[in-house]
Structure formats: C-alpha cells, structure tokens
Design a protein around this motif. Sequence first.
Motif, PDB file in Angstrom:
ATOM      1  N   ILE A  97       0.835  -1.206   0.000  1.00 12.63           N
ATOM      2  CA  ILE A  97       0.000   0.000   0.000  1.00 12.63           C
ATOM      3  C   ILE A  97       0.868   1.255   0.000  1.00 12.63           C
ATOM      4  CG2 ILE A  97      -1.758   1.304   1.253  1.00 12.63           C
ATOM      5  CD1 ILE A  97      -2.821  -1.310   2.347  1.00 12.63           C
ATOM      6  N   LEU A  98       1.810   1.327   0.961  1.00 11.62           N
ATOM      7  CA  LEU A  98       2.641   2.523   1.073  1.00 11.62           C
ATOM      8  C   LEU A  98       3.546   2.705  -0.146  1.00 11.62           C
ATOM      9  CD1 LEU A  98       3.655   4.939   2.707  1.00 11.62           C
ATOM     10  CD2 LEU A  98       5.268   3.418   3.850  1.00 11.62           C
ATOM     11  N   LEU A  99       4.223   1.622  -0.544  1.00 12.97           N
ATOM     12  CA  LEU A  99       5.149   1.732  -1.678  1.00 12.97           C
ATOM     13  C   LEU A  99       4.448   2.101  -2.987  1.00 12.97           C
ATOM     14  CD1 LEU A  99       7.800  -1.078  -1.092  1.00 12.97           C
ATOM     15  CD2 LEU A  99       8.023   1.387  -0.772  1.00 12.97           C
ATOM     16  N   PRO A 100       3.313   1.462  -3.348  1.00 13.83           N
ATOM     17  CA  PRO A 100       2.611   1.907  -4.568  1.00 13.83           C
ATOM     18  C   PRO A 100       2.164   3.365  -4.490  1.00 13.83           C
ATOM     19  CG  PRO A 100       1.837  -0.253  -3.903  1.00 13.83           C
ATOM     20  CD  PRO A 100       2.704   0.238  -2.782  1.00 13.83           C
ATOM     21  N   GLY A 101       1.697   3.784  -3.303  1.00 14.49           N
ATOM     22  CA  GLY A 101       1.302   5.190  -3.167  1.00 14.49           C
ATOM     23  C   GLY A 101       2.476   6.124  -3.342  1.00 14.49           C
ATOM     24  N   ALA A 102       3.621   5.770  -2.711  1.00 15.53           N
ATOM     25  CA  ALA A 102       4.813   6.606  -2.853  1.00 15.53           C
ATOM     26  C   ALA A 102       5.292   6.632  -4.303  1.00 15.53           C
ATOM     27  CB  ALA A 102       5.919   6.086  -1.940  1.00 15.53           C
ATOM     28  N   ALA A 103       5.208   5.474  -4.980  1.00 16.84           N
ATOM     29  CA  ALA A 103       5.615   5.431  -6.395  1.00 16.84           C
ATOM     30  C   ALA A 103       4.730   6.338  -7.241  1.00 16.84           C
ATOM     31  CB  ALA A 103       5.554   3.999  -6.908  1.00 16.84           C
ATOM     32  N   GLY A 104       3.418   6.329  -6.974  1.00 14.65           N
ATOM     33  CA  GLY A 104       2.515   7.209  -7.720  1.00 14.65           C
ATOM     34  C   GLY A 104       2.823   8.673  -7.506  1.00 14.65           C
ATOM     35  N   VAL A 105       3.129   9.043  -6.258  1.00 12.86           N
ATOM     36  CA  VAL A 105       3.467  10.437  -5.969  1.00 12.86           C
ATOM     37  C   VAL A 105       4.759  10.834  -6.667  1.00 12.86           C
ATOM     38  CG1 VAL A 105       4.162  12.036  -4.138  1.00 12.86           C
ATOM     39  CG2 VAL A 105       2.227  10.485  -3.780  1.00 12.86           C
ATOM     40  N   LEU A 106       5.763   9.958  -6.658  1.00 11.41           N
ATOM     41  CA  LEU A 106       7.036  10.266  -7.307  1.00 11.41           C
ATOM     42  C   LEU A 106       6.876  10.435  -8.814  1.00 11.41           C
ATOM     43  CD1 LEU A 106       9.511   7.931  -5.367  1.00 11.41           C
ATOM     44  CD2 LEU A 106       9.285  10.414  -5.179  1.00 11.41           C
ATOM     45  N   VAL A 107       6.078   9.557  -9.416  1.00 13.92           N
ATOM     46  CA  VAL A 107       5.832   9.686 -10.862  1.00 13.92           C
ATOM     47  C   VAL A 107       5.104  10.993 -11.165  1.00 13.92           C
ATOM     48  CG1 VAL A 107       4.614   8.694 -12.826  1.00 13.92           C
ATOM     49  CG2 VAL A 107       5.856   7.207 -11.265  1.00 13.92           C
ATOM     50  N   LYS A 108       4.138  11.361 -10.318  1.00 15.88           N
ATOM     51  CA  LYS A 108       3.421  12.624 -10.508  1.00 15.88           C
ATOM     52  C   LYS A 108       4.376  13.815 -10.436  1.00 15.88           C
ATOM     53  CE  LYS A 108      -0.331  13.468  -8.116  1.00 15.88           C
ATOM     54  NZ  LYS A 108      -1.168  13.784  -6.938  1.00 15.88           N
ATOM     55  N   LEU A 109       5.255  13.815  -9.417  1.00 15.13           N
ATOM     56  CA  LEU A 109       6.205  14.924  -9.271  1.00 15.13           C
ATOM     57  C   LEU A 109       7.172  14.968 -10.450  1.00 15.13           C
ATOM     58  CD1 LEU A 109       6.990  14.679  -5.445  1.00 15.13           C
ATOM     59  CD2 LEU A 109       5.450  16.273  -6.604  1.00 15.13           C
ATOM     60  N   TRP A 110       7.591  13.793 -10.925  1.00 14.60           N
ATOM     61  CA  TRP A 110       8.495  13.764 -12.073  1.00 14.60           C
ATOM     62  C   TRP A 110       7.809  14.323 -13.315  1.00 14.60           C
ATOM     63  CZ3 TRP A 110       8.028  10.877 -16.644  1.00 14.60           C
ATOM     64  CH2 TRP A 110       9.139  10.954 -17.493  1.00 14.60           C
ATOM     65  N   ARG A 111       6.560  13.931 -13.549  1.00 14.86           N
ATOM     66  CA  ARG A 111       5.832  14.459 -14.709  1.00 14.86           C
ATOM     67  C   ARG A 111       5.637  15.958 -14.582  1.00 14.86           C
ATOM     68  NH1 ARG A 111       0.891  10.096 -15.731  1.00 14.86           N
ATOM     69  NH2 ARG A 111       2.202   8.349 -16.407  1.00 14.86           N
ATOM     70  N   ARG A 112       5.331  16.417 -13.368  1.00 12.35           N
ATOM     71  CA  ARG A 112       5.113  17.850 -13.172  1.00 12.35           C
ATOM     72  C   ARG A 112       6.393  18.626 -13.425  1.00 12.35           C
ATOM     73  NH1 ARG A 112       2.443  19.058  -7.584  1.00 12.35           N
ATOM     74  NH2 ARG A 112       0.826  17.808  -8.611  1.00 12.35           N
ATOM     75  N   SER A 113       7.523  18.098 -12.966  1.00 13.45           N
ATOM     76  CA  SER A 113       8.784  18.795 -13.204  1.00 13.45           C
ATOM     77  C   SER A 113       9.123  18.821 -14.685  1.00 13.45           C
ATOM     78  CB  SER A 113       9.915  18.117 -12.416  1.00 13.45           C
ATOM     79  OG  SER A 113      10.151  16.802 -12.894  1.00 13.45           O
ATOM     80  N   ALA A 114       8.807  17.718 -15.395  1.00 14.20           N
ATOM     81  CA  ALA A 114       9.055  17.691 -16.840  1.00 14.20           C
ATOM     82  C   ALA A 114       8.206  18.738 -17.552  1.00 14.20           C
ATOM     83  CB  ALA A 114       8.766  16.299 -17.397  1.00 14.20           C
TER      84      ALA A 114
END
Length: 365
Positions: A146-163
Amino acid sequence: MKIRTSAYVPGRMVGGMRITWQDGALTAALLFFGLAGTRFAARLQGGEPLDALAYALIVVAACGLLFRTVRPMWTVTVTIASIVVYLALGYPFGPILVSGVAAIYAVALYARIELAAVSALLYALALLPWWNDTLTSWVTWSAGWILLPGAAGVLVKLWRRSAVDVRERTAISERLRLAQEVHDVVGHGLSVIAMQAGVALYVLDKDPAKARASLEAIRDTSKEALDGLRSELDTLRGSAPLAPVITLDDVPALAARMREAGLEVSVEVARIELPDTYQLAVYRIVQESLTNVLRHSSPGVTASVRVFTVRDELVVHVTDTGTPAEFTEGHGITGMRSRAEALGGTLEADASQGFSVIARIPLPA
C-alpha cells in the motif's frame, strides 16, 4: 461560424469521460489475474470453492480501474469497497488485493496527495479486521503493498510535473528570445527609416541626389528589417530556413548604415574568435546602443564602438558625445542586459556624461 477545437486524446468516450486503452488493458489484466488466480489462492488457504458473488466482486474491483485517469476517487472507492465486502463475506485473501494496489497507485498519481494518503490509510485499516496473522505482518504487508505503490505514484506525478515545468520554462524562454529579436530588428530598422525619411524630406527640393540616397537607404533598411522579422516568424512556426549567421564582421556595416542615417560612428573591433551566440549577443548590444543614440541624441552627436578583451573578459563599450541627461531603462536596455547575463556577464548603462553602455562578458573556456 466559430468552430471549437480541442486536443484529441486517444480513447473511448464513456458518459463524457475518456477512457484510454491503457486503462482497458490494465483492467483486462487484473480481471484475468483475479479470476484465474483466486481459485488457486482458495485451495492453498483451504477455503470453500468460490461462488458467483465472489467472482462478481473480483470483476467490480478490477473494473474500477477503468476510471483511474478520469475519476481516480471513483476507482479507489469502488475497488476498496469491493475488496472489503469480499473479505467480510469470508472469501480468501487473493489476487483481488492487487486491484487495491493498482487503485492506490492510481489515486496517488492522478489525485491530490492528501486524498492519496487518506485512501491508503483507509485501505490498510479496512483489511485489519480480517487479517489472520500478527499485527507486525499487517504493518509489513501494508508498507509493501500500500505505502510503496502510493509513494511510487506520488514520485511519478512529481516527475511528470517537473518535466512539464521544464517544457514550459523552455517555451517561455524561447518566446522572450523571439520577442527580443523582433524588438531589436524592427526597432533598429524603424529608427533608421525615420531618420532617413526626415533627411529625405529636408533635402528633397535642395538636393534630389541626397534625397534619393536616403530613400534607397530606407528601401534597404526596410528590406533587412522585414527579412529579419520573417526569419523570426518562421522560427516561431517551426519552419525556419538556415539564416546567415551574424558575426562581429557585420559591426562595420551596421556603423555604415548609421552614418547614412546621420550618426557619425567610429568602430574598433578586435579580432576575437568567439562562438556564434557570443557574436550575435555583441552585435545586438551594439545595434541597440547605436539605435538609442540615433533615436534620442541631438544633431552633431557622434558615437564610438569598441569591442576588445581585458584578461579573461570580453568588453563591449558604446558611447556618444551627448550632454548628460537622466534616462529611464526601457525594453532595449533590459534586453541588452539579458543578453549579457545569459552569457554570465553584466551590462551597465549610464548617461551622466553622454550615453554609455558597457558590457563585460566572460570569455568562453
């Protein structure tokens, strides 16, 4: 008649929402894994054979992922609710929990971080009443699934936003560059044209030959300005042809055009090997400085241009012999300073003893 247009996103419209093929593929994979794998999970756990209701809940949990990109909160609500009902009815732990993992990842990626955190916590707590192992194992499972998939989703979101931010900054920087080029090219051309037109009107009856020369200068200057403007517009459209590179060798020709417009200019340009970006910046600084002198100076004022090196610095010095005066920095000086700073240098403008511009730019390594 106005025609509304919008960006096309491949996918299928369902109730005004666009479901992508990736959503459908993920749902199909979860359906296959859930329906095929749950039977084996029930055997391993010694449970009873699954009935139609169990399979229906597995289908609903997986189908919630169809809306993950357009309605992530719908996804996490439908999926977790199905899982809770499934476990409350005594069905065995199994692949249906993978749909929950996918739902947590989706809500973390497509919804606000606060909603993702609340959803992950509620999902973990919802499993606790039917957890048949130790509390430590529940915490460990929740952290990994639960925690790791949620953290992965947040990291991908931040990466897309920075791009996206990088692309937006690049686009803004390019628009500012084009605006500065248009200002320098058109502003210089119009100033020279205005001065030449004044000369032509003044000598039209007295000296037709000089009036003709001024009109020819207007023609050449306007053609040059139009060519420069057309080149920048082609760049904006993405169809720019190869344009001649502006170098320091073009500074004497620039000074000659200024002399034709009535401004006497002396030029001293050292022979320096510089990259094209440096030579263009120096040329534009000199061009804008002389344009300001031409536009604002009194009759009889002369100007000088010096481009030289001092130790590890390139110095561009443009001065005139005008009288001291106060001035307000406009777009021209701001643009010159931006060009110098883009190369790591500085630019100072002063009018305490006539107009003076000094740019100091570090030499490239």
